[in-house]
Design a protein around this motif. Sequence first.
Motif, PDB file in Angstrom:
ATOM      1  N   VAL A 167     -42.607 -80.443   1.827  1.00  0.00           N
ATOM      2  CA  VAL A 167     -41.460 -79.603   2.160  1.00  0.00           C
ATOM      3  C   VAL A 167     -41.936 -78.483   3.073  1.00  0.00           C
ATOM      4  CG1 VAL A 167     -40.153 -80.103   0.060  1.00  0.00           C
ATOM      5  CG2 VAL A 167     -41.704 -78.161   0.084  1.00  0.00           C
ATOM      6  N   HIS A 168     -41.055 -78.087   3.991  1.00  0.00           N
ATOM      7  CA  HIS A 168     -41.315 -76.953   4.859  1.00  0.00           C
ATOM      8  C   HIS A 168     -40.344 -75.859   4.439  1.00  0.00           C
ATOM      9  CE1 HIS A 168     -43.793 -79.426   7.474  1.00  0.00           C
ATOM     10  NE2 HIS A 168     -42.851 -80.351   7.383  1.00  0.00           N
ATOM     11  N   LEU A 169     -40.858 -74.652   4.253  1.00  0.00           N
ATOM     12  CA  LEU A 169     -40.027 -73.536   3.813  1.00  0.00           C
ATOM     13  C   LEU A 169     -39.521 -72.732   5.002  1.00  0.00           C
ATOM     14  CD1 LEU A 169     -41.988 -72.210   0.712  1.00  0.00           C
ATOM     15  CD2 LEU A 169     -40.424 -74.154   0.903  1.00  0.00           C
ATOM     16  N   ILE A 170     -38.557 -71.865   4.748  1.00  0.00           N
ATOM     17  CA  ILE A 170     -37.986 -71.047   5.813  1.00  0.00           C
ATOM     18  C   ILE A 170     -39.001 -70.075   6.405  1.00  0.00           C
ATOM     19  CG2 ILE A 170     -35.594 -71.263   5.068  1.00  0.00           C
ATOM     20  CD1 ILE A 170     -35.849 -68.621   3.610  1.00  0.00           C
ATOM     21  N   ASP A 171     -40.094 -69.799   5.699  1.00  0.00           N
ATOM     22  CA  ASP A 171     -41.137 -68.914   6.239  1.00  0.00           C
ATOM     23  C   ASP A 171     -42.145 -69.662   7.113  1.00  0.00           C
ATOM     24  OD1 ASP A 171     -42.744 -70.302   4.450  1.00  0.00           O
ATOM     25  OD2 ASP A 171     -43.235 -68.562   3.226  1.00  0.00           O
ATOM     26  N   GLY A 172     -41.937 -70.984   7.290  1.00  0.00           N
ATOM     27  CA  GLY A 172     -42.813 -71.792   8.129  1.00  0.00           C
ATOM     28  C   GLY A 172     -43.970 -72.451   7.397  1.00  0.00           C
ATOM     29  N   SER A 173     -44.119 -72.189   6.125  1.00  0.00           N
ATOM     30  CA  SER A 173     -45.223 -72.791   5.368  1.00  0.00           C
ATOM     31  C   SER A 173     -44.905 -74.231   4.982  1.00  0.00           C
ATOM     32  CB  SER A 173     -45.526 -71.965   4.111  1.00  0.00           C
ATOM     33  OG  SER A 173     -44.410 -71.932   3.244  1.00  0.00           O
ATOM     34  N   THR A 174     -45.962 -75.003   4.750  1.00  0.00           N
ATOM     35  CA  THR A 174     -45.848 -76.415   4.378  1.00  0.00           C
ATOM     36  C   THR A 174     -46.473 -76.612   3.008  1.00  0.00           C
ATOM     37  OG1 THR A 174     -45.969 -77.058   6.693  1.00  0.00           O
ATOM     38  CG2 THR A 174     -46.440 -78.771   5.077  1.00  0.00           C
ATOM     39  N   TRP A 175     -45.769 -77.335   2.149  1.00  0.00           N
ATOM     40  CA  TRP A 175     -46.217 -77.583   0.785  1.00  0.00           C
ATOM     41  C   TRP A 175     -46.198 -79.083   0.513  1.00  0.00           C
ATOM     42  CZ3 TRP A 175     -47.049 -73.457  -2.812  1.00  0.00           C
ATOM     43  CH2 TRP A 175     -46.823 -72.183  -2.274  1.00  0.00           C
ATOM     44  N   ALA A 176     -47.223 -79.595  -0.152  1.00  0.00           N
ATOM     45  CA  ALA A 176     -47.322 -81.020  -0.484  1.00  0.00           C
ATOM     46  C   ALA A 176     -46.963 -81.237  -1.957  1.00  0.00           C
ATOM     47  CB  ALA A 176     -48.735 -81.522  -0.223  1.00  0.00           C
ATOM     48  N   ASN A 177     -46.279 -82.330  -2.229  1.00  0.00           N
ATOM     49  CA  ASN A 177     -45.864 -82.682  -3.580  1.00  0.00           C
ATOM     50  C   ASN A 177     -47.060 -83.225  -4.364  1.00  0.00           C
ATOM     51  OD1 ASN A 177     -44.579 -83.600  -5.879  1.00  0.00           O
ATOM     52  ND2 ASN A 177     -43.007 -84.738  -4.772  1.00  0.00           N
ATOM     53  N   LEU A 178     -47.340 -82.610  -5.502  1.00  0.00           N
ATOM     54  CA  LEU A 178     -48.422 -83.081  -6.362  1.00  0.00           C
ATOM     55  C   LEU A 178     -47.951 -84.135  -7.364  1.00  0.00           C
ATOM     56  CD1 LEU A 178     -50.218 -79.702  -7.133  1.00  0.00           C
ATOM     57  CD2 LEU A 178     -50.965 -81.511  -5.584  1.00  0.00           C
ATOM     58  N   GLY A 179     -46.636 -84.310  -7.481  1.00  0.00           N
ATOM     59  CA  GLY A 179     -46.096 -85.332  -8.374  1.00  0.00           C
ATOM     60  C   GLY A 179     -45.931 -84.896  -9.818  1.00  0.00           C
ATOM     61  N   VAL A 225     -48.328 -77.879  -3.656  1.00  0.00           N
ATOM     62  CA  VAL A 225     -49.505 -77.108  -3.278  1.00  0.00           C
ATOM     63  C   VAL A 225     -49.344 -76.675  -1.814  1.00  0.00           C
ATOM     64  CG1 VAL A 225     -50.877 -79.151  -2.646  1.00  0.00           C
ATOM     65  CG2 VAL A 225     -52.022 -77.023  -3.255  1.00  0.00           C
ATOM     66  N   HIS A 226     -49.683 -75.414  -1.542  1.00  0.00           N
ATOM     67  CA  HIS A 226     -49.603 -74.855  -0.188  1.00  0.00           C
ATOM     68  C   HIS A 226     -50.660 -75.503   0.695  1.00  0.00           C
ATOM     69  CE1 HIS A 226     -49.939 -71.861   3.052  1.00  0.00           C
ATOM     70  NE2 HIS A 226     -48.685 -71.561   2.752  1.00  0.00           N
ATOM     71  N   GLN A 227     -50.316 -75.746   1.953  1.00  0.00           N
ATOM     72  CA  GLN A 227     -51.181 -76.479   2.879  1.00  0.00           C
ATOM     73  C   GLN A 227     -52.497 -75.757   3.163  1.00  0.00           C
ATOM     74  OE1 GLN A 227     -49.315 -77.006   6.664  1.00  0.00           O
ATOM     75  NE2 GLN A 227     -50.963 -78.223   7.490  1.00  0.00           N
ATOM     76  N   THR A 228     -52.503 -74.442   3.261  1.00  0.00           N
ATOM     77  CA  THR A 228     -53.734 -73.755   3.667  1.00  0.00           C
ATOM     78  C   THR A 228     -54.418 -72.963   2.562  1.00  0.00           C
ATOM     79  OG1 THR A 228     -52.427 -71.902   4.511  1.00  0.00           O
ATOM     80  CG2 THR A 228     -53.088 -73.598   6.093  1.00  0.00           C
ATOM     81  N   ILE A 252     -41.371 -76.501  -8.429  1.00  0.00           N
ATOM     82  CA  ILE A 252     -40.242 -76.772  -7.554  1.00  0.00           C
ATOM     83  C   ILE A 252     -39.163 -75.705  -7.713  1.00  0.00           C
ATOM     84  CG2 ILE A 252     -39.173 -78.372  -9.201  1.00  0.00           C
ATOM     85  CD1 ILE A 252     -38.903 -78.577  -5.371  1.00  0.00           C
ATOM     86  N   GLU A 253     -38.972 -75.199  -8.902  1.00  0.00           N
ATOM     87  CA  GLU A 253     -37.942 -74.198  -9.147  1.00  0.00           C
ATOM     88  C   GLU A 253     -38.191 -72.918  -8.349  1.00  0.00           C
ATOM     89  OE1 GLU A 253     -39.446 -75.949 -11.600  1.00  0.00           O
ATOM     90  OE2 GLU A 253     -37.762 -77.120 -12.334  1.00  0.00           O
ATOM     91  N   VAL A 254     -39.442 -72.578  -8.115  1.00  0.00           N
ATOM     92  CA  VAL A 254     -39.793 -71.384  -7.354  1.00  0.00           C
ATOM     93  C   VAL A 254     -39.530 -71.604  -5.864  1.00  0.00           C
ATOM     94  CG1 VAL A 254     -41.700 -69.857  -6.697  1.00  0.00           C
ATOM     95  CG2 VAL A 254     -41.503 -70.669  -9.050  1.00  0.00           C
ATOM     96  N   LEU A 255     -39.821 -72.796  -5.374  1.00  0.00           N
ATOM     97  CA  LEU A 255     -39.713 -73.091  -3.944  1.00  0.00           C
ATOM     98  C   LEU A 255     -38.325 -73.541  -3.509  1.00  0.00           C
ATOM     99  CD1 LEU A 255     -43.041 -75.074  -3.428  1.00  0.00           C
ATOM    100  CD2 LEU A 255     -42.613 -72.643  -3.037  1.00  0.00           C
ATOM    101  N   TYR A 256     -37.547 -74.091  -4.407  1.00  0.00           N
ATOM    102  CA  TYR A 256     -36.310 -74.794  -4.063  1.00  0.00           C
ATOM    103  C   TYR A 256     -35.373 -73.987  -3.156  1.00  0.00           C
ATOM    104  CZ  TYR A 256     -32.009 -77.437  -4.449  1.00  0.00           C
ATOM    105  OH  TYR A 256     -30.875 -78.136  -4.143  1.00  0.00           O
ATOM    106  N   SER A 257     -35.127 -72.748  -3.469  1.00  0.00           N
ATOM    107  CA  SER A 257     -34.170 -71.949  -2.694  1.00  0.00           C
ATOM    108  C   SER A 257     -34.692 -71.605  -1.294  1.00  0.00           C
ATOM    109  CB  SER A 257     -33.816 -70.671  -3.442  1.00  0.00           C
ATOM    110  OG  SER A 257     -34.960 -69.856  -3.569  1.00  0.00           O
ATOM    111  N   LYS A 258     -35.983 -71.807  -1.057  1.00  0.00           N
ATOM    112  CA  LYS A 258     -36.593 -71.456   0.232  1.00  0.00           C
ATOM    113  C   LYS A 258     -36.857 -72.679   1.115  1.00  0.00           C
ATOM    114  CE  LYS A 258     -38.888 -67.832  -2.300  1.00  0.00           C
ATOM    115  NZ  LYS A 258     -40.100 -67.505  -2.980  1.00  0.00           N
TER     116      LYS A 258
END
Length: 68
Positions: free
Chosen positions: A22-34, A39-42, A49-55
Amino acid sequence: MNKPTRMKPCSPQLILQRAIMVHLIDGSTWANLGNRKFVHQTNLMVRDIEVLYSKIETVVEIERLGLN
């Protein structure tokens, strides 16, 4: 005249099942751990998911491959 494309919102459950990233509105990329976590890309921070969902701005989905 072309109709505007309407995007259908995804539920957190659907994102967990089908998203690889998923890509967030702040430009960051996160990978699904399942395991309901991403997990954040860098910096390798892990968030639920609940923390990231709205972004979430864009969902990169798993491509369904037909194996014959």
